[in-house]
Design a protein around this motif. Structure first.
Motif, PDB file in Angstrom:
ATOM      1  N   SER A   1      33.800  53.013  43.876  1.00  0.00           N
ATOM      2  CA  SER A   1      33.937  53.002  42.421  1.00  0.00           C
ATOM      3  C   SER A   1      33.356  51.685  41.903  1.00  0.00           C
ATOM      4  CB  SER A   1      35.412  53.116  42.028  1.00  0.00           C
ATOM      5  OG  SER A   1      36.094  51.915  42.359  1.00  0.00           O
ATOM      6  N   LEU A   2      33.195  51.563  40.606  1.00  0.00           N
ATOM      7  CA  LEU A   2      32.693  50.312  40.032  1.00  0.00           C
ATOM      8  C   LEU A   2      33.616  49.138  40.362  1.00  0.00           C
ATOM      9  CD1 LEU A   2      31.342  51.449  36.546  1.00  0.00           C
ATOM     10  CD2 LEU A   2      30.037  50.810  38.584  1.00  0.00           C
ATOM     11  N   ASP A   3      34.927  49.366  40.290  1.00  0.00           N
ATOM     12  CA  ASP A   3      35.887  48.308  40.623  1.00  0.00           C
ATOM     13  C   ASP A   3      35.773  47.913  42.093  1.00  0.00           C
ATOM     14  OD1 ASP A   3      36.872  48.179  38.047  1.00  0.00           O
ATOM     15  OD2 ASP A   3      38.633  49.421  38.459  1.00  0.00           O
ATOM     16  N   GLU A   4      35.595  48.903  42.966  1.00  0.00           N
ATOM     17  CA  GLU A   4      35.455  48.618  44.391  1.00  0.00           C
ATOM     18  C   GLU A   4      34.155  47.868  44.680  1.00  0.00           C
ATOM     19  OE1 GLU A   4      37.955  52.293  46.384  1.00  0.00           O
ATOM     20  OE2 GLU A   4      35.883  52.644  45.749  1.00  0.00           O
TER      21      GLU A   4
ATOM     22  N   GLN B   1      32.663  45.775  42.665  1.00  0.00           N
ATOM     23  CA  GLN B   1      32.886  44.393  42.236  1.00  0.00           C
ATOM     24  C   GLN B   1      33.756  43.654  43.250  1.00  0.00           C
ATOM     25  OE1 GLN B   1      35.371  43.461  38.768  1.00  0.00           O
ATOM     26  NE2 GLN B   1      33.683  42.184  38.048  1.00  0.00           N
ATOM     27  N   LEU B   2      34.812  44.297  43.708  1.00  0.00           N
ATOM     28  CA  LEU B   2      35.694  43.700  44.707  1.00  0.00           C
ATOM     29  C   LEU B   2      34.898  43.384  45.975  1.00  0.00           C
ATOM     30  CD1 LEU B   2      38.701  42.972  45.194  1.00  0.00           C
ATOM     31  CD2 LEU B   2      38.970  45.252  46.183  1.00  0.00           C
ATOM     32  N   HIS B   3      34.050  44.295  46.390  1.00  0.00           N
ATOM     33  CA  HIS B   3      33.207  44.116  47.569  1.00  0.00           C
ATOM     34  C   HIS B   3      32.310  42.893  47.389  1.00  0.00           C
ATOM     35  CE1 HIS B   3      29.788  45.504  50.273  1.00  0.00           C
ATOM     36  NE2 HIS B   3      30.811  45.402  51.086  1.00  0.00           N
ATOM     37  N   GLU B   4      31.704  42.748  46.235  1.00  0.00           N
ATOM     38  CA  GLU B   4      30.850  41.585  45.963  1.00  0.00           C
ATOM     39  C   GLU B   4      31.668  40.291  46.008  1.00  0.00           C
ATOM     40  OE1 GLU B   4      28.735  42.221  42.289  1.00  0.00           O
ATOM     41  OE2 GLU B   4      27.729  44.002  43.082  1.00  0.00           O
ATOM     42  N   TYR B   5      32.865  40.321  45.453  1.00  0.00           N
ATOM     43  CA  TYR B   5      33.736  39.140  45.508  1.00  0.00           C
ATOM     44  C   TYR B   5      34.026  38.768  46.966  1.00  0.00           C
ATOM     45  CZ  TYR B   5      34.932  39.420  40.477  1.00  0.00           C
ATOM     46  OH  TYR B   5      34.897  39.426  39.103  1.00  0.00           O
ATOM     47  N   PHE B   6      34.422  39.755  47.756  1.00  0.00           N
ATOM     48  CA  PHE B   6      34.752  39.492  49.154  1.00  0.00           C
ATOM     49  C   PHE B   6      33.562  38.899  49.902  1.00  0.00           C
ATOM     50  CE2 PHE B   6      38.392  42.667  49.054  1.00  0.00           C
ATOM     51  CZ  PHE B   6      39.362  41.721  49.300  1.00  0.00           C
ATOM     52  N   ILE B   7      32.384  39.465  49.710  1.00  0.00           N
ATOM     53  CA  ILE B   7      31.202  38.952  50.411  1.00  0.00           C
ATOM     54  C   ILE B   7      30.958  37.495  50.038  1.00  0.00           C
ATOM     55  CG2 ILE B   7      28.679  39.134  50.583  1.00  0.00           C
ATOM     56  CD1 ILE B   7      29.089  42.214  50.402  1.00  0.00           C
ATOM     57  N   PHE B   8      31.010  37.179  48.758  1.00  0.00           N
ATOM     58  CA  PHE B   8      30.808  35.804  48.313  1.00  0.00           C
ATOM     59  C   PHE B   8      31.866  34.886  48.916  1.00  0.00           C
ATOM     60  CE2 PHE B   8      31.427  32.173  45.605  1.00  0.00           C
ATOM     61  CZ  PHE B   8      30.128  31.739  45.369  1.00  0.00           C
ATOM     62  N   LEU B   9      33.105  35.329  48.905  1.00  0.00           N
ATOM     63  CA  LEU B   9      34.220  34.479  49.327  1.00  0.00           C
ATOM     64  C   LEU B   9      34.297  34.263  50.834  1.00  0.00           C
ATOM     65  CD1 LEU B   9      36.884  35.792  46.815  1.00  0.00           C
ATOM     66  CD2 LEU B   9      35.748  33.556  46.787  1.00  0.00           C
TER      67      LEU B   9
ATOM     68  N   LYS C   1      39.572  36.671  37.237  1.00  0.00           N
ATOM     69  CA  LYS C   1      40.493  37.114  36.178  1.00  0.00           C
ATOM     70  C   LYS C   1      39.736  37.766  35.030  1.00  0.00           C
ATOM     71  CE  LYS C   1      44.253  33.795  36.758  1.00  0.00           C
ATOM     72  NZ  LYS C   1      44.916  32.578  36.201  1.00  0.00           N
ATOM     73  N   HIS C   2      38.515  37.288  34.774  1.00  0.00           N
ATOM     74  CA  HIS C   2      37.739  37.794  33.653  1.00  0.00           C
ATOM     75  C   HIS C   2      36.614  38.752  34.065  1.00  0.00           C
ATOM     76  CE1 HIS C   2      39.684  34.120  32.082  1.00  0.00           C
ATOM     77  NE2 HIS C   2      39.837  34.891  31.021  1.00  0.00           N
ATOM     78  N   GLY C   3      36.607  39.137  35.361  1.00  0.00           N
ATOM     79  CA  GLY C   3      35.623  40.099  35.831  1.00  0.00           C
ATOM     80  C   GLY C   3      34.199  39.561  35.860  1.00  0.00           C
TER      81      GLY C   3
END
Length: 92
Positions: A46-49, A51-59, A86-88
């Motif tokens: 999903s779009l949320d997933e 974004q979460l995936h991109e966050y995890f990769i960066f982190l 927090k702000h997407g």
């Protein structure tokens, strides 16, 4: 043991745990890597997933050391990441 897919709030909580010293950067990296693998193995996100995936990769870089106990990303960076999540906003 089954672990529910984390949300952005869960991700923020884990980053806050790193800042408080409740978990190490290395422990965060292991947790994040597990979720990168999980999301990588799905046929669609999903779009949320996504974004979460991109966050995890960066982190995954949270535990990069310049020298022992001196990290490429300091606590100020982690605070900035929390605000962006927090702000997407995309991390960079």
């Amino acid at each position: 043991m089954f672990e529910s897919q984390p949300t952005n709030k869960d991700l923020i909580n884990k980053l806050e745990d790193v800042l408080k010293g409740d978990i190490s950067r290395e422990q965060f990296n292991i947790w994040a890597y597990k979720w990168v693998q999980n999301l990588d193995n799905r046929s669609s996100l999903s779009l949320d997933e996504k974004q979460l995936h991109e966050y995890f990769i960066f982190l995954l870089g949270i535990d990069l050391e310049i020298e022992p106990d001196i990290y490429f990303y300091d606590n100020r960076h982690i605070q900035e990441w929390i605000e962006k999540i927090k702000h997407g906003i995309q991390l960079s």
